[in-house]
Design a protein around this motif. Sequence first.
Motif, short mmCIF file in Angstrom:
data_model
loop_
_atom_site.label_atom_id
_atom_site.label_comp_id
_atom_site.label_asym_id
_atom_site.label_seq_id
_atom_site.Cartn_x
_atom_site.Cartn_y
_atom_site.Cartn_z
N ILE A 38 3.21 23.06 0.58
CA ILE A 38 2.04 22.49 0.02
C ILE A 38 2.47 21.65 -1.34
CG2 ILE A 38 0.24 24.07 0.70
CD1 ILE A 38 0.17 25.06 -1.93
N ARG A 39 1.64 20.79 -1.75
CA ARG A 39 1.57 19.91 -3.16
C ARG A 39 1.27 20.82 -4.12
NH1 ARG A 39 -1.32 14.94 -1.55
NH2 ARG A 39 -2.30 15.31 -3.46
N PRO A 40 1.70 21.36 -5.23
CA PRO A 40 1.19 22.14 -6.23
C PRO A 40 -0.14 21.72 -6.90
CG PRO A 40 3.11 21.16 -6.96
CD PRO A 40 2.96 20.86 -5.78
N GLU A 41 -0.40 20.61 -7.04
CA GLU A 41 -1.77 20.23 -7.38
C GLU A 41 -2.86 20.45 -6.62
OE1 GLU A 41 0.18 16.48 -5.54
OE2 GLU A 41 0.97 17.98 -6.82
N VAL A 42 -2.57 20.69 -5.39
CA VAL A 42 -3.76 21.20 -4.40
C VAL A 42 -3.95 22.52 -4.54
CG1 VAL A 42 -4.72 20.77 -2.28
CG2 VAL A 42 -3.12 18.92 -3.23
N MET A 51 0.84 -0.95 0.12
CA MET A 51 -0.14 0.03 0.02
C MET A 51 0.90 1.28 0.22
SD MET A 51 -3.04 0.74 2.60
CE MET A 51 -2.89 2.32 3.38
N THR A 52 0.58 2.17 -0.89
CA THR A 52 1.37 3.47 -1.07
C THR A 52 0.96 4.56 -0.04
OG1 THR A 52 1.89 2.95 -3.23
CG2 THR A 52 2.11 5.14 -2.58
N GLU A 53 1.58 5.00 0.66
CA GLU A 53 1.29 6.15 1.70
C GLU A 53 1.11 7.33 0.82
OE1 GLU A 53 2.79 8.47 5.35
OE2 GLU A 53 3.02 6.13 5.46
N GLU A 54 0.00 8.12 0.93
CA GLU A 54 -0.32 9.34 0.11
C GLU A 54 0.42 10.25 0.92
OE1 GLU A 54 -3.87 12.07 -1.11
OE2 GLU A 54 -4.37 10.20 -0.96
N LYS A 55 0.85 11.21 0.24
CA LYS A 55 1.51 12.56 0.84
C LYS A 55 0.49 13.61 1.16
CE LYS A 55 5.68 12.45 -2.12
NZ LYS A 55 6.56 13.12 -3.17
N PRO A 56 0.54 14.06 2.27
CA PRO A 56 -0.42 15.17 2.75
C PRO A 56 -0.36 16.30 1.85
CG PRO A 56 1.35 15.03 4.33
CD PRO A 56 1.60 13.96 3.32
N SER A 57 -1.50 17.07 1.55
CA SER A 57 -1.39 18.31 0.68
C SER A 57 -0.64 19.21 1.09
CB SER A 57 -2.76 18.46 0.24
OG SER A 57 -3.60 18.86 1.31
N TYR A 58 -0.86 19.30 2.59
CA TYR A 58 -0.27 20.54 3.48
C TYR A 58 0.88 19.96 4.72
CZ TYR A 58 0.01 24.30 6.68
OH TYR A 58 0.55 25.50 7.54
N ARG A 59 1.84 20.66 4.67
CA ARG A 59 3.02 20.15 5.78
C ARG A 59 3.39 21.55 6.50
NH1 ARG A 59 7.31 16.36 3.20
NH2 ARG A 59 8.33 16.51 5.38
N SER A 112 14.57 21.59 2.28
CA SER A 112 14.99 21.03 0.88
C SER A 112 14.45 19.84 0.30
CB SER A 112 16.60 21.04 0.92
OG SER A 112 16.97 22.30 1.20
N ASP A 113 14.36 18.81 1.50
CA ASP A 113 13.88 17.43 0.98
C ASP A 113 12.49 17.39 0.78
OD1 ASP A 113 16.38 16.27 1.80
OD2 ASP A 113 15.62 15.57 3.84
N ALA A 114 11.67 18.16 1.34
CA ALA A 114 10.20 18.43 0.85
C ALA A 114 10.35 19.09 -0.51
CB ALA A 114 9.43 19.38 2.08
N LEU A 115 10.88 20.13 -0.80
CA LEU A 115 11.20 20.80 -2.06
C LEU A 115 11.35 19.77 -3.17
CD1 LEU A 115 12.50 24.13 -1.36
CD2 LEU A 115 9.99 23.65 -1.36
N ALA A 116 12.33 18.67 -2.83
CA ALA A 116 12.73 17.50 -3.90
C ALA A 116 11.71 16.70 -3.98
CB ALA A 116 13.96 16.99 -3.36
N GLU A 117 10.89 16.36 -2.87
CA GLU A 117 9.71 15.58 -3.18
C GLU A 117 8.51 16.11 -3.81
OE1 GLU A 117 8.50 14.43 0.71
OE2 GLU A 117 10.42 13.82 1.22
N GLY A 118 8.70 17.43 -4.37
CA GLY A 118 7.52 17.91 -5.10
C GLY A 118 6.47 18.98 -4.39
N TYR A 119 6.96 19.24 -3.23
CA TYR A 119 6.30 20.48 -2.47
C TYR A 119 6.79 21.68 -2.89
CZ TYR A 119 4.03 16.96 0.64
OH TYR A 119 3.18 16.08 1.37
#
Length: 63
Positions: free
Chosen positions: A55-59, A1-9, A24-31
Amino acid sequence: MTEEKPSYRLLTGEDTHEFCLRVSDALAEGYVLYGSPAATYDAKAERMRVAQAVIRPEVPAVR
Protein backbone atom coordinates in the motif's frame (compact mmCIF):
# COMPACT_ATOMS: atom_id res chain seq x y z
CA MET A 1 -0.99 13.28 -18.03
CA THR A 2 0.56 11.62 -14.98
CA GLU A 3 -0.81 8.23 -14.06
CA GLU A 4 -1.74 8.05 -10.39
CA LYS A 5 -0.38 5.10 -8.46
CA PRO A 6 -3.05 2.84 -6.98
CA SER A 7 -3.25 2.96 -3.19
CA TYR A 8 -3.26 -0.86 -2.99
CA ARG A 9 -1.50 -3.46 -5.11
CA LEU A 10 -1.47 -7.24 -4.83
CA LEU A 11 1.65 -8.61 -6.44
CA THR A 12 1.39 -12.28 -7.45
CA GLY A 13 3.50 -14.77 -9.36
CA GLU A 14 5.86 -17.69 -9.14
CA ASP A 15 8.32 -17.73 -6.25
CA THR A 16 11.32 -16.54 -8.26
CA HIS A 17 14.04 -13.95 -8.08
CA GLU A 18 12.03 -11.82 -10.52
CA PHE A 19 9.04 -11.81 -8.15
CA CYS A 20 11.30 -10.62 -5.32
CA LEU A 21 12.55 -7.84 -7.59
CA ARG A 22 8.94 -6.77 -8.32
CA VAL A 23 8.29 -6.46 -4.58
CA SER A 24 11.58 -4.60 -4.11
CA ASP A 25 10.68 -2.24 -6.97
CA ALA A 26 7.32 -1.48 -5.34
CA LEU A 27 9.09 -0.69 -2.06
CA ALA A 28 11.52 1.59 -3.92
CA GLU A 29 8.48 3.39 -5.43
CA GLY A 30 7.31 4.25 -1.92
CA TYR A 31 4.92 1.38 -1.19
CA VAL A 32 5.09 -0.47 2.11
CA LEU A 33 4.29 -4.10 2.84
CA TYR A 34 0.71 -4.72 3.93
CA GLY A 35 0.17 -7.94 5.84
CA SER A 36 2.05 -11.17 5.52
CA PRO A 37 2.98 -12.78 2.22
CA ALA A 38 0.98 -15.79 1.06
CA ALA A 39 2.38 -18.90 -0.59
CA THR A 40 0.80 -21.99 -2.07
CA TYR A 41 2.00 -24.95 -4.08
CA ASP A 42 0.52 -25.29 -7.57
CA ALA A 43 0.60 -29.06 -8.03
CA LYS A 44 -0.48 -28.87 -11.67
CA ALA A 45 2.44 -26.58 -12.58
CA GLU A 46 4.71 -28.05 -9.86
CA ARG A 47 5.67 -24.57 -8.70
CA MET A 48 5.25 -22.31 -5.71
CA ARG A 49 2.93 -19.32 -6.17
CA VAL A 50 3.29 -16.28 -3.94
CA ALA A 51 1.47 -13.03 -3.23
CA GLN A 52 2.32 -9.86 -1.35
CA ALA A 53 0.08 -6.87 -0.80
CA VAL A 54 1.59 -3.38 -0.74
CA ILE A 55 0.00 0.00 0.00
CA ARG A 56 0.98 3.63 -0.28
CA PRO A 57 1.73 4.79 3.29
CA GLU A 58 -0.23 8.04 2.92
CA VAL A 59 -3.44 6.07 2.40
CA PRO A 60 -5.05 5.08 5.72
CA ALA A 61 -5.67 1.36 6.15
CA VAL A 62 -9.29 0.25 6.25
CA ARG A 63 -10.00 -2.47 8.77
